[in-house]
Design a protein around this motif. Structure first.
Motif, PDB file in Angstrom:
ATOM      1  N   ALA A  70      17.774  31.966  -0.515  1.00  0.00           N
ATOM      2  CA  ALA A  70      18.021  32.775   0.682  1.00  0.00           C
ATOM      3  C   ALA A  70      16.898  32.585   1.697  1.00  0.00           C
ATOM      4  CB  ALA A  70      18.163  34.247   0.304  1.00  0.00           C
ATOM      5  N   LEU A  71      15.654  32.532   1.219  1.00  0.00           N
ATOM      6  CA  LEU A  71      14.513  32.338   2.123  1.00  0.00           C
ATOM      7  C   LEU A  71      14.494  30.942   2.719  1.00  0.00           C
ATOM      8  CD1 LEU A  71      11.595  34.091   0.200  1.00  0.00           C
ATOM      9  CD2 LEU A  71      13.224  35.082   1.820  1.00  0.00           C
ATOM     10  N   ALA A  72      14.972  29.960   1.968  1.00  0.00           N
ATOM     11  CA  ALA A  72      14.945  28.570   2.441  1.00  0.00           C
ATOM     12  C   ALA A  72      15.794  28.383   3.696  1.00  0.00           C
ATOM     13  CB  ALA A  72      15.418  27.638   1.334  1.00  0.00           C
ATOM     14  N   ASN A  73      16.785  29.242   3.888  1.00  0.00           N
ATOM     15  CA  ASN A  73      17.666  29.131   5.053  1.00  0.00           C
ATOM     16  C   ASN A  73      17.104  29.799   6.296  1.00  0.00           C
ATOM     17  OD1 ASN A  73      19.717  27.697   3.687  1.00  0.00           O
ATOM     18  ND2 ASN A  73      20.399  29.601   2.737  1.00  0.00           N
ATOM     19  N   ALA A  74      15.896  30.345   6.200  1.00  0.00           N
ATOM     20  CA  ALA A  74      15.308  31.076   7.328  1.00  0.00           C
ATOM     21  C   ALA A  74      14.497  30.155   8.227  1.00  0.00           C
ATOM     22  CB  ALA A  74      14.405  32.188   6.809  1.00  0.00           C
ATOM     23  N   ASP A  75      14.554  30.454   9.512  1.00  0.00           N
ATOM     24  CA  ASP A  75      13.677  29.807  10.483  1.00  0.00           C
ATOM     25  C   ASP A  75      12.428  30.640  10.711  1.00  0.00           C
ATOM     26  OD1 ASP A  75      15.340  27.472  11.462  1.00  0.00           O
ATOM     27  OD2 ASP A  75      16.743  29.127  11.728  1.00  0.00           O
ATOM     28  N   ALA A  76      12.502  31.930  10.380  1.00  0.00           N
ATOM     29  CA  ALA A  76      11.383  32.851  10.563  1.00  0.00           C
ATOM     30  C   ALA A  76      11.637  34.089   9.706  1.00  0.00           C
ATOM     31  CB  ALA A  76      11.246  33.247  12.032  1.00  0.00           C
ATOM     32  N   PHE A  77      10.586  34.914   9.580  1.00  0.00           N
ATOM     33  CA  PHE A  77      10.665  36.111   8.757  1.00  0.00           C
ATOM     34  C   PHE A  77      10.130  37.326   9.505  1.00  0.00           C
ATOM     35  CE2 PHE A  77      10.007  32.494   5.942  1.00  0.00           C
ATOM     36  CZ  PHE A  77      11.073  32.631   5.083  1.00  0.00           C
ATOM     37  N   ILE A  78      10.738  38.473   9.210  1.00  0.00           N
ATOM     38  CA  ILE A  78      10.194  39.764   9.618  1.00  0.00           C
ATOM     39  C   ILE A  78       9.960  40.557   8.338  1.00  0.00           C
ATOM     40  CG2 ILE A  78      10.595  41.958  10.804  1.00  0.00           C
ATOM     41  CD1 ILE A  78      12.437  40.449  12.747  1.00  0.00           C
ATOM     42  N   ILE A  79       8.749  41.037   8.169  1.00  0.00           N
ATOM     43  CA  ILE A  79       8.409  41.886   7.034  1.00  0.00           C
ATOM     44  C   ILE A  79       8.095  43.275   7.572  1.00  0.00           C
ATOM     45  CG2 ILE A  79       6.764  42.312   5.166  1.00  0.00           C
ATOM     46  CD1 ILE A  79       6.308  39.251   5.069  1.00  0.00           C
ATOM     47  N   ALA A  80       8.811  44.272   7.083  1.00  0.00           N
ATOM     48  CA  ALA A  80       8.525  45.672   7.409  1.00  0.00           C
ATOM     49  C   ALA A  80       8.124  46.341   6.106  1.00  0.00           C
ATOM     50  CB  ALA A  80       9.748  46.350   8.019  1.00  0.00           C
ATOM     51  N   SER A  81       6.914  46.879   6.078  1.00  0.00           N
ATOM     52  CA  SER A  81       6.409  47.363   4.804  1.00  0.00           C
ATOM     53  C   SER A  81       5.484  48.561   4.958  1.00  0.00           C
ATOM     54  CB  SER A  81       5.639  46.238   4.106  1.00  0.00           C
ATOM     55  OG  SER A  81       5.129  46.662   2.863  1.00  0.00           O
ATOM     56  N   PRO A  82       5.519  49.438   3.954  1.00  0.00           N
ATOM     57  CA  PRO A  82       4.505  50.485   3.896  1.00  0.00           C
ATOM     58  C   PRO A  82       3.205  49.885   3.373  1.00  0.00           C
ATOM     59  CG  PRO A  82       5.915  50.650   1.977  1.00  0.00           C
ATOM     60  CD  PRO A  82       6.462  49.549   2.841  1.00  0.00           C
ATOM     61  N   GLU A  83       2.224  50.727   3.255  1.00  0.00           N
ATOM     62  CA  GLU A  83       0.924  50.329   2.723  1.00  0.00           C
ATOM     63  C   GLU A  83       0.701  51.096   1.433  1.00  0.00           C
ATOM     64  OE1 GLU A  83      -2.462  50.032   5.503  1.00  0.00           O
ATOM     65  OE2 GLU A  83      -3.353  51.584   4.249  1.00  0.00           O
ATOM     66  N   TYR A  84       0.482  50.377   0.330  1.00  0.00           N
ATOM     67  CA  TYR A  84       0.204  51.020  -0.951  1.00  0.00           C
ATOM     68  C   TYR A  84      -1.238  50.700  -1.339  1.00  0.00           C
ATOM     69  CZ  TYR A  84       5.284  51.592  -1.671  1.00  0.00           C
ATOM     70  OH  TYR A  84       6.609  51.928  -1.562  1.00  0.00           O
ATOM     71  N   ASN A  85      -2.025  51.728  -1.564  1.00  0.00           N
ATOM     72  CA  ASN A  85      -3.414  51.546  -1.994  1.00  0.00           C
ATOM     73  C   ASN A  85      -4.179  50.590  -1.076  1.00  0.00           C
ATOM     74  OD1 ASN A  85      -3.012  53.233  -4.256  1.00  0.00           O
ATOM     75  ND2 ASN A  85      -2.084  51.536  -5.349  1.00  0.00           N
ATOM     76  N   TYR A  86      -3.993  50.774   0.228  1.00  0.00           N
ATOM     77  CA  TYR A  86      -4.662  49.969   1.259  1.00  0.00           C
ATOM     78  C   TYR A  86      -4.214  48.511   1.256  1.00  0.00           C
ATOM     79  CZ  TYR A  86      -8.213  53.655   2.041  1.00  0.00           C
ATOM     80  OH  TYR A  86      -8.878  54.811   2.350  1.00  0.00           O
ATOM     81  N   SER A  87      -3.045  48.199   0.723  1.00  0.00           N
ATOM     82  CA  SER A  87      -2.668  46.797   0.622  1.00  0.00           C
ATOM     83  C   SER A  87      -1.150  46.626   0.631  1.00  0.00           C
ATOM     84  CB  SER A  87      -3.266  46.198  -0.656  1.00  0.00           C
ATOM     85  OG  SER A  87      -3.207  44.793  -0.618  1.00  0.00           O
ATOM     86  N   ILE A  88      -0.714  45.429   0.211  1.00  0.00           N
ATOM     87  CA  ILE A  88       0.688  45.054   0.137  1.00  0.00           C
ATOM     88  C   ILE A  88       1.312  45.722  -1.095  1.00  0.00           C
ATOM     89  CG2 ILE A  88       2.273  43.095  -0.107  1.00  0.00           C
ATOM     90  CD1 ILE A  88      -0.116  41.329   0.964  1.00  0.00           C
TER      91      ILE A  88
END
Length: 185
Positions: A70-88
């Motif tokens: 699924a990722l291989a078909n992407a031209d770009a990515f948007i990541i929307a994420s919270p922050e857990y323990n000051y990180s990803i």
């Protein structure tokens, strides 16, 4: 960005009612017509184990193979994420780890925009900063400006998950425009 391009969205929170899932939905609605947008999930991916990451013997788990395809078909990515323990968040980092492996990594050399929403005051700044070494390793092209750091998200989304803050919507739109411009290179 040419037509028939595709942007993949990844959400760092797996919970129902996530502000970041709402944010990703808003971002998808702001992408111009003619550019496809798809949110790809990863909640069925096992914890990364190099013993199960042998592409030459095709031993990756089926869920990982589907995710990478699924990722291989992407031209770009948007990541929307919270922050857990000051990180990803761990689940998102685990999925990125699976996708990052091998010369056939579907993430390599692609533009990426990170944004985040939180009920706290810092707006996910530490999570976004934690992604920079990951993007460097993968030779990705992070779109850094403008920063989308939504603090006190509970006051900016309504009960139906709609973002009701026009200034924030404008910032998200500029971020998406910059991501699309990065795809032209």
């Amino acid at each position: 960005m040419e037509k028939n391009r595709k942007i993949i969205g990844l959400c760092g929170s797996l919970r129902k009612g996530s502000y970041n899932a709402m944010l990703l939905k808003v971002a998808g609605e702001l992408i111009p017509k003619g550019i496809r947008f798809e949110i790809v999930t990863y909640d069925d991916i096992p914890v990364y184990n190099a013993d199960n990451d042998l592409p030459e013997t095709e031993e990756r788990p089926a869920s990982v193979t589907r995710f990478r395809e699924a990722l291989a078909n992407a031209d770009a990515f948007i990541i929307a994420s919270p922050e857990y323990n000051y990180s990803i968040p761990g689940g998102l980092k685990n999925a990125i780890d699976w996708a990052s492996r091998g010369k056939d990594s579907p993430l390599m050399h692609k533009p990426v925009a990170v944004m985040g929403a939180t009920q706290g005051m810092w707006g996910t700044v530490r999570m976004q900063t934690a992604f920079l070494p990951v993007f460097t390793f993968l030779n990705m092209n992070p779109v850094l400006q403008p920063e989308v750091l939504i603090a006190q998200a509970q006051n900016k989304f309504d009960a139906d998950g709609n973002l009701n803050d026009e200034k924030t919507i404008s910032i998200i739109q500029r971020k998406i425009d910059n991501l699309i411009s990065a795809c032209k290179v």
